[in-house]
Design a protein around this motif. Structure first.
Motif, PDB file in Angstrom:
ATOM      1  N   ILE A  67       0.989  -0.918   0.076  1.00 55.39           N
ATOM      2  CA  ILE A  67       0.340   0.035   0.373  1.00 55.39           C
ATOM      3  C   ILE A  67       0.914   0.950   0.187  1.00 55.39           C
ATOM      4  CG2 ILE A  67      -2.057   1.107   1.382  1.00 55.39           C
ATOM      5  CD1 ILE A  67      -2.508  -1.383   1.944  1.00 55.39           C
ATOM      6  N   SER A  68       1.781   1.108   1.130  1.00 50.68           N
ATOM      7  CA  SER A  68       2.756   2.227   1.189  1.00 50.68           C
ATOM      8  C   SER A  68       4.074   1.718   0.845  1.00 50.68           C
ATOM      9  CB  SER A  68       2.374   3.055   2.353  1.00 50.68           C
ATOM     10  OG  SER A  68       3.423   4.234   2.352  1.00 50.68           O
ATOM     11  N   PRO A  69       4.517   2.020  -0.555  1.00 49.79           N
ATOM     12  CA  PRO A  69       6.366   1.387  -0.532  1.00 49.79           C
ATOM     13  C   PRO A  69       7.031   2.566  -0.134  1.00 49.79           C
ATOM     14  CG  PRO A  69       5.135   1.824  -2.605  1.00 49.79           C
ATOM     15  CD  PRO A  69       3.705   1.923  -2.127  1.00 49.79           C
ATOM     16  N   LYS A  70       6.916   3.632   0.300  1.00 54.50           N
ATOM     17  CA  LYS A  70       7.893   4.839   0.432  1.00 54.50           C
ATOM     18  C   LYS A  70       7.699   4.768   2.360  1.00 54.50           C
ATOM     19  CE  LYS A  70       7.098   7.957  -3.456  1.00 54.50           C
ATOM     20  NZ  LYS A  70       6.380   8.778  -3.622  1.00 54.50           N
ATOM     21  N   ALA A  71       7.484   4.044   2.731  1.00 58.03           N
ATOM     22  CA  ALA A  71       7.084   3.676   4.446  1.00 58.03           C
ATOM     23  C   ALA A  71       8.008   3.102   4.233  1.00 58.03           C
ATOM     24  CB  ALA A  71       5.604   3.742   4.475  1.00 58.03           C
ATOM     25  N   GLU A  72       8.715   2.697   5.582  1.00 59.42           N
ATOM     26  CA  GLU A  72       9.779   2.112   6.137  1.00 59.42           C
ATOM     27  C   GLU A  72       8.436   1.229   6.983  1.00 59.42           C
ATOM     28  OE1 GLU A  72      13.038   2.302   9.290  1.00 59.42           O
ATOM     29  OE2 GLU A  72      13.714   4.439   7.468  1.00 59.42           O
ATOM     30  N   ILE A  73       9.259   0.160   6.695  1.00 57.16           N
ATOM     31  CA  ILE A  73       7.781  -0.806   7.660  1.00 57.16           C
ATOM     32  C   ILE A  73       8.884  -2.050   7.512  1.00 57.16           C
ATOM     33  CG2 ILE A  73       5.504  -1.922   7.738  1.00 57.16           C
ATOM     34  CD1 ILE A  73       3.937  -0.635   5.558  1.00 57.16           C
ATOM     35  N   SER A  74       8.457  -2.613   9.050  1.00 57.79           N
ATOM     36  CA  SER A  74       9.819  -2.995   9.879  1.00 57.79           C
ATOM     37  C   SER A  74       8.124  -4.147  11.048  1.00 57.79           C
ATOM     38  CB  SER A  74      10.318  -2.583  10.434  1.00 57.79           C
ATOM     39  OG  SER A  74       9.949  -2.165  11.830  1.00 57.79           O
ATOM     40  N   CYS A  75       8.967  -5.521  11.722  1.00 61.30           N
ATOM     41  CA  CYS A  75       7.598  -6.046  12.362  1.00 61.30           C
ATOM     42  C   CYS A  75       8.602  -6.865  13.522  1.00 61.30           C
ATOM     43  CB  CYS A  75       7.138  -7.081  11.427  1.00 61.30           C
ATOM     44  SG  CYS A  75       8.114  -8.630   9.867  1.00 61.30           S
ATOM     45  N   GLU A  76       7.803  -7.460  14.374  1.00 56.21           N
ATOM     46  CA  GLU A  76       9.114  -7.979  15.547  1.00 56.21           C
ATOM     47  C   GLU A  76       7.736  -8.264  16.068  1.00 56.21           C
ATOM     48  OE1 GLU A  76      12.403  -6.767  16.036  1.00 56.21           O
ATOM     49  OE2 GLU A  76      12.009  -8.247  17.749  1.00 56.21           O
ATOM     50  N   PHE A  77       8.397 -10.264  16.747  1.00 56.31           N
ATOM     51  CA  PHE A  77       7.864 -11.098  16.861  1.00 56.31           C
ATOM     52  C   PHE A  77       8.172 -10.844  18.659  1.00 56.31           C
ATOM     53  CE2 PHE A  77       7.282 -15.328  18.845  1.00 56.31           C
ATOM     54  CZ  PHE A  77       5.918 -15.887  18.286  1.00 56.31           C
ATOM     55  N   ALA A  78       6.897 -10.732  19.447  1.00 58.34           N
ATOM     56  CA  ALA A  78       7.515 -10.187  20.561  1.00 58.34           C
ATOM     57  C   ALA A  78       5.716 -10.525  21.540  1.00 58.34           C
ATOM     58  CB  ALA A  78       7.892  -8.624  21.045  1.00 58.34           C
ATOM     59  N   ASN A  79       6.341 -11.518  23.014  1.00 57.12           N
ATOM     60  CA  ASN A  79       4.913 -11.761  23.765  1.00 57.12           C
ATOM     61  C   ASN A  79       4.624 -10.497  24.816  1.00 57.12           C
ATOM     62  OD1 ASN A  79       3.554 -11.868  26.316  1.00 57.12           O
ATOM     63  ND2 ASN A  79       4.892 -14.405  26.011  1.00 57.12           N
ATOM     64  N   LEU A  80       4.216  -9.333  24.499  1.00 52.32           N
ATOM     65  CA  LEU A  80       4.088  -8.151  24.961  1.00 52.32           C
ATOM     66  C   LEU A  80       3.438  -8.283  26.504  1.00 52.32           C
ATOM     67  CD1 LEU A  80       2.371  -6.102  22.038  1.00 52.32           C
ATOM     68  CD2 LEU A  80       4.634  -5.783  22.780  1.00 52.32           C
TER      69      LEU A  80
END
Lengths: 380, 459
Positions: B412-425
């Motif tokens: 959707i937004s290729p210019k955005a910096e998108i990252s992800c994190e697997f975490a137990n909050l």
């Protein structure tokens, strides 16, 4: 009145009376319709002969008119000629003799007088080998074949103007550079039938450049001749002689100029309106020499026609004027020369603060608001 | 009988028009009616409308006392609105007049056309158009300019993402190239302008560009020859045009067309703003590109001669093939979420905790709102049952939610910096993530334990 170059359209009802002033005292009168009713105080028709007598210069103790040109001898173009001849010295007359082929009984009294005067001048010109004075001069508008006919045998060629050529001479004097009348019609073979179709048609320019536009005087011709004039003139490369600042609506604003009956139906000939539109110079004005134009006509009505007025209103950048609708009552419409071009002293009606179209919609709809539209989720 | 071809709607149009004519006191005249010649055909009305009432102001249309119009009433009237054109071409080149005589009456037909008002609404709109045209108010100062018209005939689209370069003082134009990035088989992105000196790299794709310092005609040229004449009149002689086409043609791959961007200062986003470039794109067919290359490469004499002949045909005979340009330049567009709550997130750095029933939807809103940086945190996987209400595709079942959502949001937004994190909050804020880099952290885990754990961490 006749002291500077101008074109004057007299309010003479549905008929033509046009005065063209070439320079101080040099006047070309094209057609005449002088109504006896014009002498009455409340009448809005111009007493043209009185006006000519009062304003023309005097030569030899009589009012002097340089030229009288007759487009065709119908009553609405020649009415009052006998009186004019009695009261005014006419230096020269221009006419198309073919239209007199008909019997005298088909002509009105003034046309008969004109014919006799023309014949007198033709006879004198032949007898004098062209050496005639003002008052006896005549110019034939027609074709070479005319001179082979018995009644014109010996008529000098220099007094004949063949359509497709210009006239710059007025009553023995050359006004080249100040005046040019280019003769468009009649056409050679159109010698019999409806007199309207044999009308003398011309572009008159008060100057030296026809491309700057002049006044187009087309008599009473209808669409076919109008079409032919444009086609013939353009084909000959004479487009400039079609350029107009003022167009006298043919046949007193008759719809026959742009409508034709084809297969029983009335068909608009948009082509001629497009040509007229394209050949106007600047803010061209169309003039109808007619009684007030009704808002509608019944089938078979004589000119003027409401439809024709509307079509001309679509054509003229400078607007449409009628001799009995515009200007002061009983006064002529006048176009003066200004900076080398003809300019109306009577502006066409300008914008007025009405909302005719919008109001018509409101009236027809029954409200000035459109119907409200249901907006929601499908529930009442 | 031709009347049999009239649809019910066209009968209605004639009835309504008749009422208007009767009420118009001669302002509207039906000059001629042409009935449809076949089922589904348009009803053609030749009308004469009194236009003397429209007061003219400087720059406005100069109407005659009456104007002739042709009005086309479609068979689907009143669902489809009628259209109108002048019966002449005196107003060719004026804004809001297309194809030389067609009146541009509606900007958004679906919004502006009221079927229930039929011919009454149509003539009301025509009345307003004529009044504004005479007063020179068709493009009021407080509204965007009506853009010039070119008639796209190519399937290719170009999306322009960055502002155009400025024309230097004293120069009449900017000439160069635009880097093309293929978005998909139908659309290229333009996100870089470059000045051209000698040659362009062969491993990238470029379009030739000329940005003019003066306007083009309101309707763009339909043939190459008229385009060449129009450019010459604006200070671009053919040899200059030839030179830029030559450079760009050399870096084109075999069999590919060449795109030519033409700009002219004919756009305004809002009142008071200076005019910006209106961009159009013209496509040159591969055979003509090859002809350019053959001439430049000076192949055999025969080939060069044939190439010149082909180019001559191109320059004199060919019609211009215009491509649609999607203009996404900040200088000429407003974002559609301007002044909405969502616009607050534009350019922000956001951490989204939870990528499920709430997070998968909110993540999409954030990406569309233009968040500059997005961190997605979750620890669960996509299973078949959640597809009913969460924003995941059938093919993503089995993948982790945060990664699946990241992939979708990048689309959707290729210019955005998108990252992800697997975490137990429930164990609190992940220590490796710098809390202070975020403008906002959104907890949509719907877990009271997570809320408590974060509260403990941050208090």
């Amino acid at each position: 009145m006749f002291d500077e170059p101008k074109v004057i359209f007299w309010p003479v009802g549905t008929g033509d009376s046009t005065s063209i002033v070439v320079q101080d005292g040099i006047v070309l009168q094209v057609d005449l319709r002088d109504l006896s009713s014009a002498d009455e105080a409340e009448d809005d028709h111009a007493a043209v002969i009185d006006a000519l007598v009062d304003n023309l210069p005097e030569v030899g103790g009589r009012p002097y008119l340089s030229v009288f040109a007759l487009t065709h001898p119908d009553k609405d173009h020649v009415l009052g000629f006998e009186e004019l001849l009695e009261r005014v010295s006419i230096g020269e007359i221009w006419f198309t003799p073919r239209v007199f082929i008909e019997n005298d009984e088909d002509l009105c009294e003034d046309a008969v007088v004109f014919k006799e005067e023309a014949e007198r001048r033709v006879g004198k010109t032949i007898a004098s080998s062209s050496d005639v004075e003002s008052g006896d001069r005549v110019r034939l508008i027609g074709y070479d074949a005319l001179l082979k006919e018995e009644e014109f045998e010996g008529f000098p060629e220099d007094r004949l103007t063949v359509p497709g050529n210009s006239i710059t001479e007025i009553d023995g004097n050359d006004y080249e550079g100040e005046f040019n009348a280019f003769i468009h019609a009649p056409f050679a073979e159109e010698t019999v039938g409806d007199r309207n179709n044999t009308s003398l048609c011309m572009q008159v320019v008060l100057g030296d450049d026809p491309s700057e536009g002049g006044v187009l005087l087309f008599g009473d011709i209808a669409y076919p001749r109008l079409r032919r004039i444009f086609d013939t003139t353009i084909e000959a490369g004479n487009d400039d002689y079609l350029r107009w600042k003022v167009l006298l609506a043919p046949h007193h604003c008759s719809k026959s100029a742009m409508y034709q009956t084809e297969n029983g139906s009335e068909v608009l000939k948009q082509d001629i309106l497009d040509d007229l539109s394209n050949s106007q110079v600047g803010d061209g004005v169309v003039v109808a020499s007619s009684e007030e134009i009704p808002s509608q006509n019944k089938s078979g009505d004589n000119p003027p026609h409401a439809k024709a007025k509307k079509r001309y209103e679509e054509v003229a950048d400078g607007g449409f004027l009628c001799t009995h609708e515009d200007g002061e009552s009983g006064e002529p419409l006048v176009f003066k020369m200004d900076d080398g071009t003809l300019v109306s002293t009577e502006a066409a009606a300008g914008a007025v603060a009405t909302r005719k179209l919008g109001s018509a919609v409101d009236k027809a709809r029954g409200s000035d608001r459109p119907p409200s539209e249901q907006v929601g989720y499908g529930r009442r | 009988m031709a009347e049999d071809k009239l649809s019910q709607g066209q009968h209605l149009a004639l009835d309504q028009l008749s009422d208007i004519v009767q009420a118009s006191n001669d302002a509207v005249e039906i000059v001629q009616t042409e009935l449809p010649s076949s089922d589904g055909g348009s009803l053609l009305l030749h009308l004469s409308i009194e236009t003397i009432e429209y007061e003219r102001k400087e720059g406005g249309f100069k109407f005659r006392q009456r104007e002739p119009f042709r009005v086309f009433v479609p068979s689907r009237f009143p669902i489809e609105p009628p259209s109108a054109e002048f019966a002449h071409h005196r107003f060719v080149g004026r804004a809001h007049v297309q194809w030389g005589n067609h009146l541009c009456l509606y900007q958004a037909v679906d919004v502006e056309w009221a079927a229930s008002d039929g011919m009454f609404g149509f003539f009301k709109r025509l009345d307003e158009w004529l009044r504004d045209a005479a007063c020179n108010l068709l493009d009021p100062n407080d509204a965007p300019l009506h853009p010039p018209i070119e008639y796209p005939s190519s399937d290719t689209k170009l999306s322009v993402e960055i502002d155009t370069p400025e024309i230097k003082d004293g120069s009449r134009f900017w000439m160069g190239a635009a880097k093309l990035t293929e978005r998909n088989r139908y659309c290229y992105d333009i996100s870089e302008w470059t000045e051209v000196s000698e040659a362009l790299p062969n491993d990238e794709r470029f379009a030739a560009v000329i940005l003019l310092g003066q306007s083009m005609p309101t309707e763009y040229p339909a043939t190459i020859s008229t385009l060449i004449v129009a450019l010459k009149a604006r200070g671009i002689p053919f040899d200059l045009l030839f030179s830029i086409l030559k450079v760009v043609a050399l870096c084109q791959k075999e069999g590919e067309p060449l795109y030519f961007l033409l700009g002219a200062p004919m756009r305004r986003r809002a009142a008071g703003e200076r005019l910006r470039q209106h961009l159009t794109t013209w496509k040159m067919a591969p055979e003509h590109v090859k002809a350019f290359r053959d001439i430049v490469m000076e192949c055999s004499e025969t080939d060069t001669e044939a190439a010149w002949k082909l180019l001559l045909d191109w320059a004199t005979e060919t019609k211009t093939e215009w491509c649609r340009v999607y203009d996404n330049r900040p200088e000429v567009t407003y974002r559609r979420d301007l002044h909405t709550s969502a616009s607050w997130f534009f350019g922000k750095t956001v951490a989204l905790l939870g990528c499920g029933a709430l997070g998968s939807h909110i993540g999409e809103y954030l990406a569309r709102a233009g968040a500059k940086k997005l961190l997605l945190v979750d620890q669960s996987t996509v299973n078949p049952g959640i597809l009913v209400r969460q924003q995941f595709r059938h093919s993503l079942v089995g993948f982790s939610k945060q990664r699946s959502l990241a992939v979708q949001l990048m689309g959707i937004s290729p210019k955005a910096e998108i990252s992800c994190e697997f975490a137990n909050l429930t164990k609190g804020w992940p220590s490796k993530i710098n809390l202070h880099e975020f403008d906002v952290i959104i907890d949509v885990t719907a877990s009271k334990r997570v809320a408590s754990a974060l509260q403990l961490d941050w208090c």
